[in-house]
Design an enzyme around this catalytic site. Structure first.
Site, short mmCIF file in Angstrom:
data_model
loop_
_atom_site.label_atom_id
_atom_site.label_comp_id
_atom_site.label_asym_id
_atom_site.label_seq_id
_atom_site.Cartn_x
_atom_site.Cartn_y
_atom_site.Cartn_z
N CYS A 121 -33.27 -1.71 29.72
CA CYS A 121 -33.19 -0.73 30.81
C CYS A 121 -34.50 -0.58 31.57
O CYS A 121 -34.58 0.23 32.49
CB CYS A 121 -32.79 0.63 30.25
SG CYS A 121 -34.09 1.36 29.23
N ASP B 192 0.83 -1.19 0.00
CA ASP B 192 0.00 0.00 0.00
C ASP B 192 0.87 1.25 0.00
O ASP B 192 0.56 2.25 -0.65
CB ASP B 192 -0.90 0.02 1.24
CG ASP B 192 -1.99 -1.03 1.15
OD1 ASP B 192 -2.02 -1.75 0.12
OD2 ASP B 192 -2.80 -1.13 2.09
N LYS C 242 -26.83 -15.04 -12.86
CA LYS C 242 -27.42 -13.71 -13.00
C LYS C 242 -27.00 -12.90 -11.77
O LYS C 242 -27.21 -13.33 -10.64
CB LYS C 242 -28.95 -13.83 -13.04
CG LYS C 242 -29.65 -12.51 -13.29
CD LYS C 242 -31.12 -12.77 -13.62
CE LYS C 242 -31.78 -11.54 -14.19
NZ LYS C 242 -31.93 -10.44 -13.27
N ILE D 221 -34.38 -9.18 -19.76
CA ILE D 221 -34.32 -10.58 -20.17
C ILE D 221 -35.63 -11.23 -19.76
O ILE D 221 -36.18 -10.90 -18.70
CB ILE D 221 -33.20 -11.38 -19.45
CG1 ILE D 221 -31.90 -10.57 -19.35
CG2 ILE D 221 -32.95 -12.70 -20.14
CD1 ILE D 221 -30.76 -11.35 -18.72
N CYS E 67 -38.50 -1.62 28.06
CA CYS E 67 -37.29 -1.97 27.32
C CYS E 67 -36.56 -3.10 28.03
O CYS E 67 -36.28 -3.00 29.22
CB CYS E 67 -36.38 -0.75 27.20
SG CYS E 67 -34.73 -1.16 26.61
S1 IVH Z 1 -27.32 -10.51 -20.30
C1 IVH Z 1 -30.53 -8.04 -23.25
N1 IVH Z 1 -26.25 -11.55 -18.16
O1 IVH Z 1 -30.47 -8.67 -15.60
C2 IVH Z 1 -30.12 -8.28 -21.87
N2 IVH Z 1 -27.83 -9.82 -17.85
O2 IVH Z 1 -33.32 -8.85 -15.69
C3 IVH Z 1 -29.00 -9.27 -21.83
N3 IVH Z 1 -28.18 -9.21 -15.52
O3 IVH Z 1 -30.87 -6.01 -17.80
C4 IVH Z 1 -28.40 -9.19 -20.51
N4 IVH Z 1 -26.75 -10.63 -14.67
O4 IVH Z 1 -28.81 -5.96 -16.26
C5 IVH Z 1 -27.12 -10.64 -18.63
N5 IVH Z 1 -25.17 -12.54 -16.38
C6 IVH Z 1 -26.03 -11.65 -16.85
C7 IVH Z 1 -26.74 -10.80 -15.99
C8 IVH Z 1 -27.64 -9.89 -16.54
C9 IVH Z 1 -27.61 -9.68 -14.40
C10 IVH Z 1 -29.19 -8.14 -15.55
C11 IVH Z 1 -29.09 -7.23 -16.75
C12 IVH Z 1 -30.46 -7.25 -17.36
C13 IVH Z 1 -31.30 -7.74 -16.24
C14 IVH Z 1 -32.57 -8.36 -16.74
#
Ligand code: IVH
Length: 737
Positions: free
Chosen positions: A449, A43, A139, A93, A446
């Site tokens: 206390c 650091d 996700k 999605i 409480c």
């Molecule tokens: S691909 C066209 N991959 O989830 C969208 N999205 O519920 C293709 N998200 O808007 C996105 N993890 O912000 C993708 N591994 C992942 C993800 C992911 C989180 C989010 C993303 C999207 C949202 C939809």
């Protein structure tokens, strides 16, 4: 003889070269530290490089660059968010759900992952083939962000917004160390000394889509620290992230542990990608961190297996996840499949059921938090969920207990979702005990206390109101001594904690009993490793305490830590009263309370001449009256008199002030708050009240707005039924102007 060049570094590099080199080195070490977790320098060495760059930049303002690593500590606060219009829409999605055992039975489904199989079958039909190459990744439960790089420089960072237009959050994103700001300096494998010529140039336009999140461990540590400091904690990492990105002041953001992972592509000009792997290779070359683990599958069975693996191992990830994203690998096939207006047809998010287990609720204990809130905690027969043993779960408050009909001895279903704290989903087998009552259990007192507890209007939490409650002693003393209160130099949390632990102080006013010897000998450490506070520090504290005696009324009022009595309310009270005695027997406050309780809620003529600002409303008036009527409040008055401390106003001006109640933005508007927001509800309550609005506990036809966060079921339903406007934090901000 040649003149020495004052601006050249010892090795003869010009400032331009040296600055470039330092920026590159610092970004390289940032990446090693924040992304790869394999730091190569200490650091202190990092700090030396950083300071050298800072100095050179000061000497050469003409070489300024907003993407310099020195900007990562946060620049000036911004006025508000400007809008960015996405060059390619940020789509969502489509979700496909893992079915619960009940849903499998009800739908007569062959297996819990049928919806995922159906998604794959749609791909088969549209592409006219049986086996389709896909990638599978977790996700990320974070906040979607778009990073737009032009010629390798971060041009802006924006939120998704409505998918077409988002907020410009560049000021905050610059502080996230794992996001490269200048791709021309971060090419993988390019050690700081390696020649510039073997760096491939970044594409002229590159828009990276990804997720900003708070790593689980960092989130837990931050929340623990906030709790220590008596600050409201965040409900989960996602809320903490969203709240942080909404900050106008990037210095605050810089202190929060945010991270980023890329998962997709937006606008792009460069070498074409044939598959997602080509895109990933570019990310790796440019050292943009991307989401992992990443699985590849070429058949349905492999796809299902990969999804099952992610589901099994997801609790080992450092971020919250509630699903797996399946994406078609080949970009030509993606184009062929296309998108609806909402989401692409080439991807699906498979949402996992949170892991649940049945166990027995053995007991309920009540914890008194450092701010006095009584929190019921479920003590459970230990059970293994999501890879960890769960023996306690939060019950939040009485509302939750009533809604779920929680009785000690019942069999309950416990869930550990993305949120770190396990929760009780429902009772599966009720015991014969009555539904648990916090108030009855603690006998209206409480548990720490035995002081009085109360439930404020608009809030479900029971709270200990005793100024002298030991559970709150450290918080109260630190608050009393804080800079904006009585500014006792040298008396922070650690000292307050030691004073309470060693029995020297129970309440803030006990500070005035301290002598130099006691303070100097105070052990801030442990018995094994003692750490003396020392004479010098002791003298400093005593001097500040002496000064505090004559600090103005508003500081004293604020220092008492009375609920809702913030800095502005304290200032307004000291404008309306000459001294503490007047506040204690205030006709103005009494009138405010009467006015609020009166059935006809017309504006009170008696109060008009005072032109009270929204900072002091009926809620504040009530808590102040309650405080000074309580044992603790009376004790404060007596002790102050004994100490010959007589707080007096330094801004007394009871005449009509400029401020006019009718001109406040929320005057006459009634709000109800529900769901999980980015801050404590009380913070929003104070905010609304400070702008002339009122906050009540339940939705009725008199309610103007329901401020709703995530969740908040029954109030939301009622508001919808009554046609009450339901707004989020953004819309509240708009109302406030
Ligand atoms: S691909 C066209 N991959 O989830 C969208 N999205 O519920 C293709 N998200 O808007 C996105 N993890 O912000 C993708 N591994 C992942 C993800 C992911 C989180 C989010 C993303 C999207 C949202 C939809």
């Amino acid at each position: 003889m040649t003149e020495p060049d004052l601006f050249s570094s010892p090795d003869g590099k010009s400032p331009v070269e040296r600055i470039r080199e330092l920026r590159r080195q610092l970004e390289h070490h940032n990446r090693l530290y924040y992304t790869d977790a394999t730091p190569e320098i200490s650091d202190a060495e990092y700090d030396t490089l950083f300071r050298e760059l800072e100095n050179l930049e000061k000497l050469h303002p003409e070489l300024d660059d907003p993407n310099s690593p020195t900007r990562r500590v946060g620049g000036q606060p911004i006025e508000g968010f400007s809008q960015v219009s996405h060059p390619v829409p940020m789509l969502s999605i489509d979700d496909v759900f893992e079915l619960s055992p009940e849903a499998v039975a009800a739908q007569n489904a062959p297996r819990p992952d049928v919806e995922l199989i159906e998604f794959y079958q749609r791909l088969r039909k549209n592409l006219g083939r049986d086996d389709i190459a896909v990638t599978i990744e977790p996700k990320i439960d974070g906040v979607a962000v778009s990073l737009l790089y032009r010629d390798g420089k971060l041009h802006y960072a924006a939120t998704r917004g409505d998918g077409t237009t988002g907020d410009d959050i560049t000021h905050n994103v610059r502080t996230i160390r794992s996001i490269p700001l200048d791709l021309t300096t971060t090419v993988a494998g390019a050690s700081p000394s390696s020649a510039l010529q073997d760096r491939p140039a970044p594409p002229p336009l590159l828009e990276i889509r990804g997720e900003i999140f708070m790593p689980n461990a960092a989130f837990a540590a931050m929340n623990a620290e906030r709790d220590e400091q008596g600050l409201p904690t965040f409900a989960n990492p996602r809320n903490a992230t969203a709240g942080t990105l909404k900050q106008l002041d990037p210095k605050i953001t810089a202190k929060r542990p945010l991270a980023f992972l890329a998962h997709g592509l937006g606008a792009y000009q460069g070498e074409p990608f044939h598959t997602e792997h080509d895109f990933h290779r570019l990310l790796d070359t440019l050292t943009i961190p991307r989401n992992q683990p990443l699985f590849n599958a070429t058949t349905l069975d492999e796809t299902l297996a990969a999804v099952a693996t992610i589901n099994r191992d997801r609790h080992d990830l450092d971020y919250a996840t509630d699903g797996a994203v399946v994406k078609v690998l080949d970009h030509a096939e993606r184009r062929q499949l296309g998108a609806t207006s909402r989401a692409p047809r080439w991807a699906a998010a498979y949402k996992f059921l949170p892991e649940q287990q049945e166990t027995t609720l053995l007991d309920i204990t009540i914890q008194v938090g450092r701010t006095g809130v009584l929190t019921p905690v479920a003590e459970l027969e230990p059970v293994l969920i999501s890879g960890s043993t769960v023996s306690r779960a939060t019950l939040h408050n009485q509302d939750e207990i009533d809604r779920k009909q929680i009785r000690i001895g019942s069999k309950v279903l416990v869930e550990k979702a993305g949120e770190i704290i396990p929760a009780i989903v429902k009772v599966t087998e009720p015991s014969a005990n009555p539904v648990y009552s916090i108030f009855d259990h603690v006998g209206g007192k409480c548990p720490s206390c035995s002081g009085p507890i109360s439930q404020e209007e608009g809030f479900v939490a029971w709270r200990c109101t005793n100024f002298q409650c030991p559970a709150q002693a450290v918080t109260r003393i630190s608050h009393f001594a804080s800079r904006k209160a009585l500014d006792i130099d040298g008396l922070g949390e650690t000292v307050a904690e030691a004073l309470v632990r060693h029995g020297h102080c129970h309440t803030p006013l006990d500070l005035f009993n301290l002598d130099e010897e006691t303070l100097a000998n105070l052990n801030l450490g442990t018995d094994e490793a003692p750490r003396r506070f020392g004479e010098k520090n002791a003298a400093k504290v005593l001097k500040s305490l002496e000064k505090a005696r004559s600090k103005p009324l508003n500081r004293w009022l604020f220092a008492m830590g009375i609920r809702h009595l913030g800095e502005s309310a304290a200032k307004e009270l000291s404008r309306l009263h000459q001294n503490l005695t007047e506040v204690v027997s205030s006709e103005i406050l009494a009138e405010l309370i009467r006015d609020n309780r009166a059935v006809a809620k017309k504006k009170n003529d008696l109060l008009l001449p005072f032109a009270i600002t929204g900072d002091v409303g009926p809620a504040v008036a009530e808590t102040i009256a309650t405080f000074f009527a309580s044992e603790a409040g009376k004790h404060v008055i007596t002790r102050l008199a004994e100490l010959a401390i007589h707080p007096a106003s330094d801004n007394y001006l009871p005449k009509p002030a400029e401020a006019d109640l009718t001109s406040l933005p929320l005057t006459g508007k009634t709000f109800v708050i529900t769901g999980t927001l980015t801050q404590d509800r009380s913070a929003f309550k104070s905010l609304i009240e400070s702008k002339g609005g009122k906050v009540t506990g339940s939705v009725s036809k008199n309610t103007d707005y329901l401020l709703a966060g995530e969740g908040g079921g029954s109030k939301r339903d009622k508001a919808e039924k009554l046609g009450v406007a339901i707004i989020g934090e953004d819309q509240l901000a708009t109302l406030l102007g």
